[in-house]
Design a protein around this motif. Structure first.
Motif, PDB file in Angstrom:
ATOM      1  N   PRO A   9       0.620  -1.333   0.151  1.00  0.00           N
ATOM      2  CA  PRO A   9      -0.135  -0.032   0.137  1.00  0.00           C
ATOM      3  C   PRO A   9       0.597   1.182  -0.288  1.00  0.00           C
ATOM      4  O   PRO A   9       1.942   0.924   0.535  1.00  0.00           O
ATOM      5  CB  PRO A   9      -0.999   0.140   1.642  1.00  0.00           C
ATOM      6  CG  PRO A   9      -0.121  -1.614   1.591  1.00  0.00           C
ATOM      7  CD  PRO A   9       0.602  -1.995   0.713  1.00  0.00           C
ATOM      8  N   ALA A  10       0.479   1.874   0.039  1.00  0.00           N
ATOM      9  CA  ALA A  10       1.727   3.430  -0.923  1.00  0.00           C
ATOM     10  C   ALA A  10       1.641   4.257   0.576  1.00  0.00           C
ATOM     11  O   ALA A  10       2.705   3.966   0.452  1.00  0.00           O
ATOM     12  CB  ALA A  10      -0.120   4.367  -1.129  1.00  0.00           C
ATOM     13  N   TRP A  11       1.083   4.002   1.632  1.00  0.00           N
ATOM     14  CA  TRP A  11       1.215   4.150   2.985  1.00  0.00           C
ATOM     15  C   TRP A  11       2.928   3.752   3.422  1.00  0.00           C
ATOM     16  O   TRP A  11       3.195   4.297   4.240  1.00  0.00           O
ATOM     17  CB  TRP A  11       0.285   4.892   3.674  1.00  0.00           C
ATOM     18  CG  TRP A  11      -0.064   3.768   4.626  1.00  0.00           C
ATOM     19  CD1 TRP A  11      -1.295   2.198   3.990  1.00  0.00           C
ATOM     20  CD2 TRP A  11       0.174   2.150   5.643  1.00  0.00           C
ATOM     21  NE1 TRP A  11      -1.783   1.675   4.561  1.00  0.00           N
ATOM     22  CE2 TRP A  11      -0.432   1.442   5.602  1.00  0.00           C
ATOM     23  CE3 TRP A  11       0.981   2.817   6.030  1.00  0.00           C
ATOM     24  CZ2 TRP A  11      -0.780   0.694   6.528  1.00  0.00           C
ATOM     25  CZ3 TRP A  11       0.575   1.637   6.848  1.00  0.00           C
ATOM     26  CH2 TRP A  11       0.463   0.140   7.285  1.00  0.00           C
ATOM     27  N   ALA A  12       2.505   2.572   3.107  1.00  0.00           N
ATOM     28  CA  ALA A  12       3.559   1.999   3.889  1.00  0.00           C
ATOM     29  C   ALA A  12       5.223   2.117   2.194  1.00  0.00           C
ATOM     30  O   ALA A  12       5.903   1.967   3.130  1.00  0.00           O
ATOM     31  CB  ALA A  12       3.448   0.531   3.518  1.00  0.00           C
ATOM     32  N   ASP A  13       4.801   2.135   1.234  1.00  0.00           N
ATOM     33  CA  ASP A  13       5.997   2.403   1.071  1.00  0.00           C
ATOM     34  C   ASP A  13       6.660   3.627   0.797  1.00  0.00           C
ATOM     35  O   ASP A  13       7.810   3.799   1.019  1.00  0.00           O
ATOM     36  CB  ASP A  13       5.273   2.528  -0.735  1.00  0.00           C
ATOM     37  CG  ASP A  13       6.909   2.199  -2.028  1.00  0.00           C
ATOM     38  OD1 ASP A  13       7.440   1.452  -1.137  1.00  0.00           O
ATOM     39  OD2 ASP A  13       5.867   1.634  -3.000  1.00  0.00           O
ATOM     40  N   TYR A  14       5.442   4.531   1.267  1.00  0.00           N
ATOM     41  CA  TYR A  14       6.119   6.124   0.872  1.00  0.00           C
ATOM     42  C   TYR A  14       6.072   5.904   2.236  1.00  0.00           C
ATOM     43  O   TYR A  14       7.343   7.803   3.178  1.00  0.00           O
ATOM     44  CB  TYR A  14       5.086   7.272   0.575  1.00  0.00           C
ATOM     45  CG  TYR A  14       5.350   6.805  -1.030  1.00  0.00           C
ATOM     46  CD1 TYR A  14       6.540   7.393  -1.523  1.00  0.00           C
ATOM     47  CD2 TYR A  14       4.823   6.486  -1.568  1.00  0.00           C
ATOM     48  CE1 TYR A  14       6.475   7.733  -3.131  1.00  0.00           C
ATOM     49  CE2 TYR A  14       4.180   5.968  -3.126  1.00  0.00           C
ATOM     50  CZ  TYR A  14       5.900   6.452  -3.552  1.00  0.00           C
ATOM     51  OH  TYR A  14       5.590   6.130  -5.089  1.00  0.00           O
ATOM     52  N   GLY A  15       5.430   5.872   3.484  1.00  0.00           N
ATOM     53  CA  GLY A  15       5.764   6.715   4.542  1.00  0.00           C
ATOM     54  C   GLY A  15       7.066   4.938   5.812  1.00  0.00           C
ATOM     55  O   GLY A  15       7.607   5.744   6.568  1.00  0.00           O
ATOM     56  N   LEU A  16       5.883   3.828   5.641  1.00  0.00           N
ATOM     57  CA  LEU A  16       6.325   2.899   6.358  1.00  0.00           C
ATOM     58  C   LEU A  16       8.085   2.642   6.367  1.00  0.00           C
ATOM     59  O   LEU A  16       8.955   2.376   7.364  1.00  0.00           O
ATOM     60  CB  LEU A  16       5.334   1.756   6.702  1.00  0.00           C
ATOM     61  CG  LEU A  16       5.876   1.096   7.371  1.00  0.00           C
ATOM     62  CD1 LEU A  16       5.865   1.317   8.988  1.00  0.00           C
ATOM     63  CD2 LEU A  16       5.097  -0.318   7.039  1.00  0.00           C
ATOM     64  N   ILE A  17       8.211   2.319   4.958  1.00  0.00           N
ATOM     65  CA  ILE A  17       9.988   1.605   4.790  1.00  0.00           C
ATOM     66  C   ILE A  17      10.409   3.218   5.245  1.00  0.00           C
ATOM     67  O   ILE A  17      11.475   3.061   5.879  1.00  0.00           O
ATOM     68  CB  ILE A  17       9.663   1.368   3.794  1.00  0.00           C
ATOM     69  CG1 ILE A  17       8.776   0.194   3.292  1.00  0.00           C
ATOM     70  CG2 ILE A  17      11.393   1.319   2.720  1.00  0.00           C
ATOM     71  CD1 ILE A  17       9.460  -0.500   1.889  1.00  0.00           C
ATOM     72  N   PRO A  18      10.431   4.157   4.095  1.00  0.00           N
ATOM     73  CA  PRO A  18      11.041   5.377   4.957  1.00  0.00           C
ATOM     74  C   PRO A  18      11.674   5.742   7.064  1.00  0.00           C
ATOM     75  O   PRO A  18      12.815   6.170   7.320  1.00  0.00           O
ATOM     76  CB  PRO A  18      10.584   6.444   4.576  1.00  0.00           C
ATOM     77  CG  PRO A  18       9.348   6.505   3.645  1.00  0.00           C
ATOM     78  CD  PRO A  18       9.490   5.016   3.937  1.00  0.00           C
ATOM     79  N   LEU A  19       9.985   5.359   7.373  1.00  0.00           N
ATOM     80  CA  LEU A  19      10.347   5.494   8.469  1.00  0.00           C
ATOM     81  C   LEU A  19      11.147   4.377   9.530  1.00  0.00           C
ATOM     82  O   LEU A  19      11.830   4.527  10.487  1.00  0.00           O
ATOM     83  CB  LEU A  19       9.358   5.138   8.710  1.00  0.00           C
ATOM     84  CG  LEU A  19       8.619   7.090   9.221  1.00  0.00           C
ATOM     85  CD1 LEU A  19       6.997   6.543   9.975  1.00  0.00           C
ATOM     86  CD2 LEU A  19       8.850   7.739   9.815  1.00  0.00           C
ATOM     87  N   ILE A  20      11.251   3.068   8.875  1.00  0.00           N
ATOM     88  CA  ILE A  20      12.187   2.265   9.277  1.00  0.00           C
ATOM     89  C   ILE A  20      13.596   2.504   8.890  1.00  0.00           C
ATOM     90  O   ILE A  20      14.351   2.603   9.662  1.00  0.00           O
ATOM     91  CB  ILE A  20      11.616   0.694   8.586  1.00  0.00           C
ATOM     92  CG1 ILE A  20      10.237   0.282   9.050  1.00  0.00           C
ATOM     93  CG2 ILE A  20      12.830  -0.433   9.038  1.00  0.00           C
ATOM     94  CD1 ILE A  20       9.799  -0.607   8.396  1.00  0.00           C
ATOM     95  N   ASN A  21      14.018   3.242   8.052  1.00  0.00           N
ATOM     96  CA  ASN A  21      15.331   2.628   7.426  1.00  0.00           C
ATOM     97  C   ASN A  21      15.522   4.195   8.371  1.00  0.00           C
ATOM     98  O   ASN A  21      16.748   3.993   8.712  1.00  0.00           O
ATOM     99  CB  ASN A  21      15.091   3.501   6.429  1.00  0.00           C
ATOM    100  CG  ASN A  21      14.950   2.634   4.649  1.00  0.00           C
ATOM    101  OD1 ASN A  21      15.263   1.517   5.626  1.00  0.00           O
ATOM    102  ND2 ASN A  21      14.352   2.669   4.075  1.00  0.00           N
ATOM    103  N   LEU A  22      15.153   5.504   8.034  1.00  0.00           N
ATOM    104  CA  LEU A  22      14.906   6.198   9.565  1.00  0.00           C
ATOM    105  C   LEU A  22      15.445   6.144  10.768  1.00  0.00           C
ATOM    106  O   LEU A  22      15.853   6.113  11.686  1.00  0.00           O
ATOM    107  CB  LEU A  22      14.338   7.193   9.248  1.00  0.00           C
ATOM    108  CG  LEU A  22      14.700   8.288  10.495  1.00  0.00           C
ATOM    109  CD1 LEU A  22      15.346   9.452   9.467  1.00  0.00           C
ATOM    110  CD2 LEU A  22      13.190   9.999  10.381  1.00  0.00           C
ATOM    111  N   ALA A  23      14.068   4.637  11.391  1.00  0.00           N
ATOM    112  CA  ALA A  23      14.645   4.246  12.017  1.00  0.00           C
ATOM    113  C   ALA A  23      16.155   3.552  12.580  1.00  0.00           C
ATOM    114  O   ALA A  23      16.806   4.330  13.858  1.00  0.00           O
ATOM    115  CB  ALA A  23      13.667   4.106  12.798  1.00  0.00           C
TER     116      ALA A  23
END
Lengths: 379, 510, 323
Positions: A9-23
Motif C-alpha cells: 500500500p502507498a502509505w507503507a511504501d512512502y511512509g513506513l519504509i522510510p520511517l523504518i530506514n530512518l529508525a
C-alpha cells in the motif's frame, strides 16, 4: 537497474519504509553515542528540544532547512530523469559568484526586493551553467555524470578561491570574502512569523528565501507531475528505451533536467549569503549540497517528502548544535554520521527491509502482495 | 544401445507462475549427437541450465554415467565432465584466448604454469579436432565463429565428455555453421557426447543421431533422426493446438500505405539482421510476418518505426520516405499516421512505474489534446484514459493504478488502446498476444481485424504461427533476415513450419 | 645550482604528496577492476588515518597503528560490500554514505576520546614511521647532481613510501600473473563468465574490496603517521577523489596509475612552490589553476578528447544472475 515491483500500500511504501530506514539509522547512531559514553535517549531529547523547544530553535531549524530544500530538490529533479547529480555542492558554490557580483553591484542603488530577483536569476544561471557541461558530456560523449560532477565540485572550489582572494574581496582586506552587503542585498527576516505564534526569538537568520524554497518545492512538483517536460523526464528516468520509443530526445532531456537541477542547487546559495552572513565567504556552502542527497533519498524524491526531510535535517543541525553544547563528548559532527547512515539505509540498502515488510503484509492480507512479488522473480 | 551418458528423470522447474519444465524425462546415449528442438520458450535452455548447475530443479533426478548426481553449481557439472557452450558466449572480451580458457580452471595460484599447460593443451586439441585458434588473440578481435570455438575449447580443456551447445548456429554464417558441424562430428568420433539445442530442423537432420522435441515445457517425443522426417518434427514442435479462429470477411486491399524496399539493418555487433527485404503493405489488409524469434523480425519493426537505424534501403509511408539514418523521430512518424505496438511492452511500450493514464499518452504526450500550454491537461488525460478503459474493457477499471499492477493481457490492451485510438493509417504490431490470457487474445484479434475492415493497413509480427494464420490476409515468412516465402492464409502449418525452419522448398507452391 | 636544488626539492615533495594518492588509487584499482565503483575511497582513507593515529598514540606503537588503520579501513570496505554486493544497492550511493559516516565519526570519536578538537594527540617519535636514511646517503650528499638525487629523492623516506611504490609492480604482478588477478579482472568485465566458470562472483568482489581496504588503510596511515604527526579532521581533503581521477586518468592500469599520481602530486608540489612566484614566459599562474588542473584534465580525458578511458565493463552494476 530493475527493482522488483512490490505491491505494498502507498502509505507503507512512502511512509513506513522510510520511517523504518530512518529508525535504523538512528539506532546505529545511538550506538555511536553510547560509544562516546553518553546516554542516547537523553541525547535525543536534547536534540529535539534544541530544535523545536524554543522560538529561536524553530527559526534556526527552518533556516537550515531552507538550504536543504533547495539541494534536495536539485538531487530529486535529476534523479527523476535517472541522473545522479552529485555536483550540487559545486553548483551552489559557484552560484555564490553570481550572487556576489549582483549584490556588490546593486546593493547601494536598488532596494532588496529588486536585488533579490536579479540575484535569484544570477544564482540559478550560474548553477545551471555549472551543470550544463557535465550534462553535455554525458549526453554527447558518454562521460559518467557522477565523476564529472564530482570533478566540477573541485573546479568550482578553485574558481571560487580564485575569485574571493582576487577580484571579489575589497583590496584593503586580507580575508577571502566580499565586503558586507548593504541593505539593498540583505534579505528580510521571517522571524516575526514565528513570533505571531507567541514564541520569542532572540536572533535567528530565518529569512524570506525560506518562502522561495517552498515556492520552488511547489514548482518542482508542478514540473515533475504536471508538465509535459516533467513527463518526458520521468519517462526517460524510468526507461530510456520507452523514451526513445516515445520520441523523446535523449540529449535534450538530459541537458534540460541537469540545468534545472543545477539552477535549484544554485539557488541554495541565496540563503547563507544574502539571507544570513550578508557576504560571500570561503566555503559558505559547507556540505549542504551533499546533504541534499540524503534529503532527496529520505523524501522519496517527492517535494513534500523533501520539505519534511529538509526540516528533519534542519532539526538535526540545530538540535545538534544544542547537543554539542549540552554534551561536550558529542560534537555537531554527529549529524554528519546520521546523514551518512540515512543515505546508507534509505539509499543503498533501501530494499533490505522491504522483503520483511512485504512478508508481514502478506501474512496480514495475502491479497495486497503475493502475485506481483512472485512475478518479479520470473519473466 | 550404448550406455546412457545422461538420464534426466522427472525434472520440474518453475519461475514464479511460469512452469518452464514439467516432468521431463530424457536419456542421452554416450557417444552420440542428441538434438533437442522446440520453439522459443519451450524450455530447452532452462533444462540444459539445470543440467549445467546454473539453476536447480524444483524436483527430479539427474544421473550421469548411470550414477545419481547432485549438480548444484557449474563446478559440480564441470567435475562430472559436463561442458556448456552458451548462446551468449561467456567470454571476457578483452582477455586473450588463453586467459579465457584457463579462467576458473587454473592449476595453481600463479598463472605461469596454467598458461603453459593451456598452450600445449590447445595445441593438442588443435591437432586432434582441427580446432585452430591463435591462443594469444584477444577475444573481441576475433570473428564470432572463432569466439564460439574458444567456448568449445574452454569446455574441452576442463575435460568435458558431454558437451551441451545452446543454439550454437544463431550467430554463425552458413559456412561457419558447416565448419562447426564437422568439428562436432569429429568430437563424436572421439567418443564425446554432444547435446545440441536448436530450433532449426535442418541442423537436426544434418548431424544428430537422436532428437527430442520439447513443447511448452514438456518433452513430447524422442525419435531416431534417420527414422523421422522434417515434417513430423515440425508438427511435433508446433503441435496441434486448438485454433482460435476469428471470424473475418474477405480483405479488400486498397492502395499501398507502406512500401519497404531493399531494407538492410544491422545490430549493435554489426551482424546483419535484416537482409535486403522488400514488401508492400496495403490499406485494408493484414500482413503477418511469421518466423522463429531472432530471425530479424524485431529489427525490422524497429527500423520501420524509427527506433533503429537502417544501413540501406528505403521505407515509404503514404508515398513519402521515412528518414532511416537515425534522424527519424518516432514522434514524427506518429504524426504521419504510423502507430506501433512494440514487442517488449515492459520496457518499451509502457513505463511500468507509471499510472495507467500516464501510459495511455506515451508517445502522444505532445498532442495538444492532452496539453494546456506546457502543462499536462490532467482531466483530459484521465477522461481519455477512462474512455479507453471502457472501450477496451481494461481491468481493473482504474486509470490511477500503477501499470505494473495490471495483468499481461490488460497491459497489452493499454498499449493497443493507445495506438489504435489514434486512428493511424498504418498499424504495426509486434507479438500482439505474447503473455496474454486466452480471453484477451480473442479480443485483441477482433480489434485488429476491425482496424483492417476500417481500411487501415496492419502489419503483424508474431512467433505464434496460429496467430499469424488466423489474422493474416497474406503471410511473409522470415528466416535469417530474409523473406523466404509468401503464402496465403490457407497455407498449411507444416508448409509454413518448413519455411520457418529454413528448409529449402522446391515444390509447386509458387 | 639554485635551480637544481629547487627542482630536487619540488621532486622530493612530489614523491611525498603522491604517495597517499598512489595508495588510494591502487586501492580503487582493485575494487573497480572487480566491477565495484568506488567513490568511497575518501572515507576509507579517512577512517584509516584516524584509526592509525589513534591506535599509535594509545598503544605507543606505529605498527599497531598501521594494523588498526588497515583493520578499520577494511571494515568500512566490507560495509560498502554488504550494501552493494550482498544487497545489490547502488554502489555510488553506498560510497557516498561511507564518506559521510567516515567524516562524521572520525571527528566525533576523536573529540570524545582525546578532547583536542577532533585531533589525535601529536605522535611521539616511536609512534610514527620515521624516515629511513639509506647507507651512505649523508656521505654522498656533497657529490654533485647524483648526491642530492640519492640523498633527497631516493633515501630519506618512511617505509610506507617505499611500500607504496613497491605496490605498483606488486599490483601489476597480482593482476596479470596470478589466478586471483585473472579472476578479479574477469569479474569486472563479465561476471556471468566467472559465474559459469564455477567461481563465486560475490566472494571474489568481497576479496577485491578487502585489498581496497588494506591499501586505503595504509594510505590513511601515511597521512596521519608520516606526513602529519597525528590525525587532523578532514585530513584527506579530497585526496580520495583525486585518486579516483588518477585512476580514470591511468585507464585502470597500475603503472599508469603511478605516473598519473606522480603527475597530480607534481602539480600539487608545484603549486605550493610557486605560490606567488611569476614563471618565465607565462607570467604569474594562479595557484588555484594548478590545483584545479588534475580535475580539468580528468574531465577532458573522460570526454574522450585525449584518448578514451574505457572503464571495466561490468563496473557500477550489481550482478544478477540472468535467466
Amino acid at each position: 537497474m530493475s527493482t522488483p515491483y512490490a505491491k505494498l500500500p502507498a502509505w507503507a511504501d512512502y511512509g513506513l519504509i522510510p520511517l523504518i530506514n530512518l529508525a535504523v539509522a538512528f539506532i546505529v547512531a545511538g550506538f555511536v553515542v553510547m560509544l562516546v559514553g553518553e546516554n542516547p535517549f537523553r541525547a535525543a531529547v536534547i536534540l529535539v528540544e534544541g530544535a523545536f523547544g524554543k522560538g529561536t530553535g524553530i527559526a534556526f531549524t527552518l533556516f537550515y532547512a531552507t538550504t536543504f530544500i533547495f539541494s534536495g530538490l536539485s538531487v530529486a529533479v535529476a534523479a527523476h530523469c535517472g541522473l545522479f547529480n552529485i555536483g550540487g555542492e559545486g553548483q551552489g558554490y559557484i552560484a555564490g559568484l553570481g550572487i556576489g557580483i549582483v549584490s556588490l553591484a546593486f546593493d547601494s542603488v536598488l532596494p532588496w526586493w529588486l536585488t533579490f530577483p536579479i540575484a535569484i536569476i544570477a544564482a540559478a544561471a550560474m548553477g545551471a551553467l555549472w551543470a550544463l557541461i557535465p550534462a553535455y558530456l554525458q549526453a554527447k560523449r558518454g562521460s559518467h555524470i557522477v565523476i564529472t560532477t564530482i570533478m566540477f565540485n573541485f573546479i568550482a572550489a578553485s574558481v571560487m578561491v580564485y575569485a574571493l582572494v582576487g577580484f571579489l574581496k575589497p583590496p584593503s582586506s586580507m580575508a577571502p570574502q566580499t565586503r558586507t552587503f548593504l541593505d539593498g542585498a540583505q534579505l528580510p527576516k521571517l522571524n516575526w512569523v514565528i513570533e505571531l505564534f507567541g514564541a520569542k526569538i532572540r536572533s535567528a537568520p530565518l529569512n524570506i528565501s525560506f518562502l522561495l524554497a517552498l515556492v520552488m518545492a511547489f514548482l518542482v512538483w508542478l514540473l515533475i507531475w504536471r508538465t509535459r517536460l516533467g513527463y518526458e523526464m520521468r519517462t526517460y528516468g524510468h526507461s530510456p528505451k520507452a523514451a526513445r520509443y516515445a520520441g523523446i530526445s535523449e540529449t535534450r532531456i538530459i541537458i534540460i533536467a541537469m540545468m534545472i537541477s543545477g539552477a535549484l542547487a544554485g539557488m541554495m546559495a541565496l540563503n547563507p549569503t544574502m539571507g544570513d552572513q550578508h557576504n560571500v565567504a570561503l566555503d559558505f556552502v559547507s556540505g549542504a549540497g551533499f546533504v541534499g542527497i540524503a534529503v532527496a533519498l529520505m523524501g522519496r524524491l517527492h517535494p513534500v517528502g523533501i520539505v519534511l526531510a529538509a526540516i528533519l535535517f534542519g532539526m538535526l543541525y540545530q538540535g545538534g548544535a544544542e547537543l554539542a553544547f549540552e554534551m561536550p563528548a558529542i560534537s555537531r559532527d554527529m549529524i554528519v554520521i546520521i546523514q551518512g547512515l540515512v543515505i546508507l539505509f534509505a539509499g543503498a540498502l533501501e530494499h533490505m527491509f522491504r522483503p520483511y515488510v512485504q512478508a508481514l503484509f502478506a501474512s496480514i492480507s495475502p491479497r495486497t502482495v503475493g502475485m506481483e512479488a512472485a512475478k518479479g522473480k520470473g519473466a | 544401445m550404448a550406455q546412457a551418458a545422461i538420464e534426466l528423470i522427472g525434472i520440474n522447474k518453475s519461475f514464479g507462475a511460469v512452469r518452464a519444465n514439467r516432468d521431463i524425462n530424457l536419456e542421452i546415449a554416450r557417444g552420440t549427437i542428441h538434438g533437442i528442438v522446440g520453439e522459443n520458450g519451450a524450455g530447452k535452455s532452462t533444462l540444459m541450465s539445470i543440467l549445467y548447475g546454473f539453476y536447480q530443479a524444483d524436483s527430479g533426478e539427474i544421473r550421469v554415467g548411470g550414477k545419481p548426481a547432485s549438480i548444484k553449481t557449474p563446478n559440480d557439472a564441470i567435475a562430472l565432465g559436463i561442458g556448456m557452450v552458451h548462446q551468449h558466449f561467456m567470454l571476457v572480451d578483452n582477455f586473450s584466448v588463453l586467459e579465457n580458457v584457463i579462467l576458473g580452471a587454473e592449476s595453481d595460484a600463479l598463472l605461469k604454469k596454467s598458461i603453459a599447460k593451456a598452450r600445449s593443451e590447445l595445441e593438442r586439441l588443435e591437432r586432434e579436432y582441427g580446432l585452430e585458434v591463435d591462443p594469444d588473440a584477444i577475444i573481441e578481435e576475433l570473428p564470432v565463429g572463432l569466439q564460439q570455438r574458444v567456448e568449445i575449447l574452454k569446455a574441452l580443456y576442463r575435460g568435458a565428455e558431454i558437451l551441451i551447445l545452446d543454439e550454437p548456429t544463431g550467430v554463425l554464417t552458413p559456412a561457419e555453421a558447416d565448419h562447426l558441424f564437422r568439428i562436432l562430428k569429429q568430437l563424436k568420433e572421439q567418443g564425446k557426447t554432444i547435446v545440441l539445442i536448436t530450433h532449426k530442423l535442418r541442423e537436426i537432420m544434418a548431424i544428430t543421431d537422436t532428437v527430442s522435441v520439447m513443447r511448452q515445457g514438456t518433452m513430447v517425443a524422442t525419435r531416431e533422426t534417420r527414422k523421422t522426417t522434417v515434417e513430423e518434427l515440425a508438427e511435433l514442435m508446433v503441435g496441434r493446438r486448438v485454433l482460435l479462429r476469428v471470424e473475418k470477411g474477405e480483405a479488400e486491399a486498397g492502395g499501398v500505405k507502406l512500401a519497404v524496399k531493399n531494407l538492410t539493418v544491422k545490430d549493435q555487433r554489426g551482424v546483419t539482421m535484416v537482409d535486403d527485404i522488400s514488401f508492400d503493405l496495403r490499406a485494408g489488409e493484414i500482413v503477418g510476418i511469421a518466423g522463429v524469434a531472432g530471425n530479424g523480425q524485431s529489427e525490422l519493426l524497429e527500423a520501420i518505426s524509427g527506433i533503429r537505424h537502417a544501413v540501406s534501403g528505403s521505407v515509404m509511408l503514404e508515398g513519402k520516405p521515412i528518414d532511416l539514418t537515425g534522424a527519424a523521430d518516432p514522434g514524427e512518424l506518429r504524426d504521419r499516421g504510423l502507430a506501433h505496438v512494440p514487442e517488449d511492452r515492459h520496457h518499451v511500450g509502457l513505463v511500468l512505474a507509471f499510472e495507467e493514464n500516464e501510459n495511455s499518452i506515451l508517445g502522444y504526450h505532445d498532442d495538444e489534446r492532452y496539453l494546456k500550454g506546457p502543462f499536462l491537461d490532467i482531466d483530459a488525460i484521465r477522461n481519455d484514459a477512462r474512455d479507453k478503459i471502457t472501450k477496451y474493457d481494461i481491468r481493473p477499471a482504474d486509470c490511477r493504478l500503477k501499470t505494473a499492477n495490471f495483468s499481461g493481457g490488460n497491459q497489452q490492451k493499454i498499449v493497443l488502446a493507445r495506438e489504435m485510438e489514434q486512428h493511424p493509417g498504418v498499424l504495426i504490431v509486434g507479438q500482439p498476444t505474447r503473455g496474454v490470457d486466452v480471453g484477451a487474445i480473442e479480443f485483441i484479434h477482433k480489434r485488429l481485424i476491425a482496424m483492417r475492415d476500417q481500411g487501415k493497413a496492419v502489419l503483424v509480427v508474431s512467433v505464434e504461427l496460429d496467430e499469424i494464420r488466423s489474422l493474416s490476409d497474406r503471410i511473409l515468412v522470415m528466416f535469417a533476415g530474409r523473406i523466404v516465402g509468401e503464402r496465403g492464409p490457407e497455407a498449411s502449418e507444416g508448409e509454413l513450419g518448413l519455411l520457418m525452419a529454413g528448409v529449402e522448398q522446391r515444390e509447386a507452391a509458387e | 645550482m639554485d635551480l637544481f636544488n629547487a627542482i630536487i626539492q619540488i621532486l622530493d615533495s612530489t614523491i611525498r604528496l603522491s604517495v597517499p594518492l598512489l595508495l588510494a588509487c591502487l586501492a580503487g584499482l582493485y575494487s573497480e577492476r572487480a566491477g565495484v565503483f568506488d567513490i568511497g575511497l575518501e572515507g576509507k582513507m579517512l577512517v584509516g588515518a584516524f584509526a592509525g593515529a589513534a591506535a599509535a598514540s594509545v598503544f605507543h606503537s606505529a605498527l599497531i597503528g598501521l594494523g588498526m588503520a588497515i583493520l578499520i579501513s577494511v571494515a568500512f570496505a566490507m560495509i560498502h560490500g554488504f550494501a552493494s554486493i550482498t544487497h545489490r544497492g547502488n554502489q555510488i550511493v553506498s560510497g557516498v554514505a561511507i564518506n559521510f559516516i567516515a567524516a562524521g565519526s572520525t571527528i566525533m570519536l576523536g573529540q570524545a576520546w582525546f578532547q583536542q578538537g577532533g585531533r589525535t594527540p601529536a605522535l611521539a617519535p616511536g609512534e610514527r614511521f620515521e624516515a629511513i636514511t639509506w647507507p651512505g646517503a649523508d656521505a654522498l650528499r656533497e657529490v654533485p647532481i647524483l648526491g642530492p638525487i640519492y640523498a633527497e629523492l631516493i633515501s630519506g623516506h618512511s617505509i610506507l613510501v617505499y611500500i607504496a611504490f613497491l605496490m605498483v609492480p606488486f599490483t601489476w604482478w597480482v593482476l596479470f600473473r596470478t589466478r586471483f588477478g585473472l579472476r578479479l579482472r574477469a569479474v569486472g568485465e563479465n561476471p556471468a563468465a566467472v559465474d559459469t566458470a564455477g567461481i563465486s562472483v560475490a566472494w571474489l568482489r568481497y576479496r577485491a574490496l578487502i585489498c581496497t581496504g588494506v591499501l586505503t588503510g595504509i594510505a590513511g596511515a601515511y597521512l596521519s603517521m608520516v606526513q602529519n604527526g597525528g590525525f587532523v579532521k578532514d585530513m584527506t581533503a579530497g585526496k580520495g577523489y583525486i585518486a579516483l581521477a588518477a585512476l580514470i586518468f591511468a585507464k585502470w592500469k597500475p603503472v599508469n596509475a603511478m605516473f598519473a599520481c606522480l603527475l597530480f602530486g607534481f602539480l600539487d608540489a608545484l603549486s605550493i612552490r610557486l605560490q606567488g612566484t611569476p614563471l618565465p614566459v607565462i607570467g604569474k599562474v594562479p595557484v588555484q589553476f594548478m590545483q584545479a588542473l588534475p580535475y580539468v584534465l580528468t574531465v577532458i580525458l573522460l570526454a574522450g578528447f585525449i584518448g578514451k578511458a574505457i572503464p571495466p565493463r561490468a563496473g557500477g552494476v550489481p550482478y544478477v544472475k540472468e535467466r
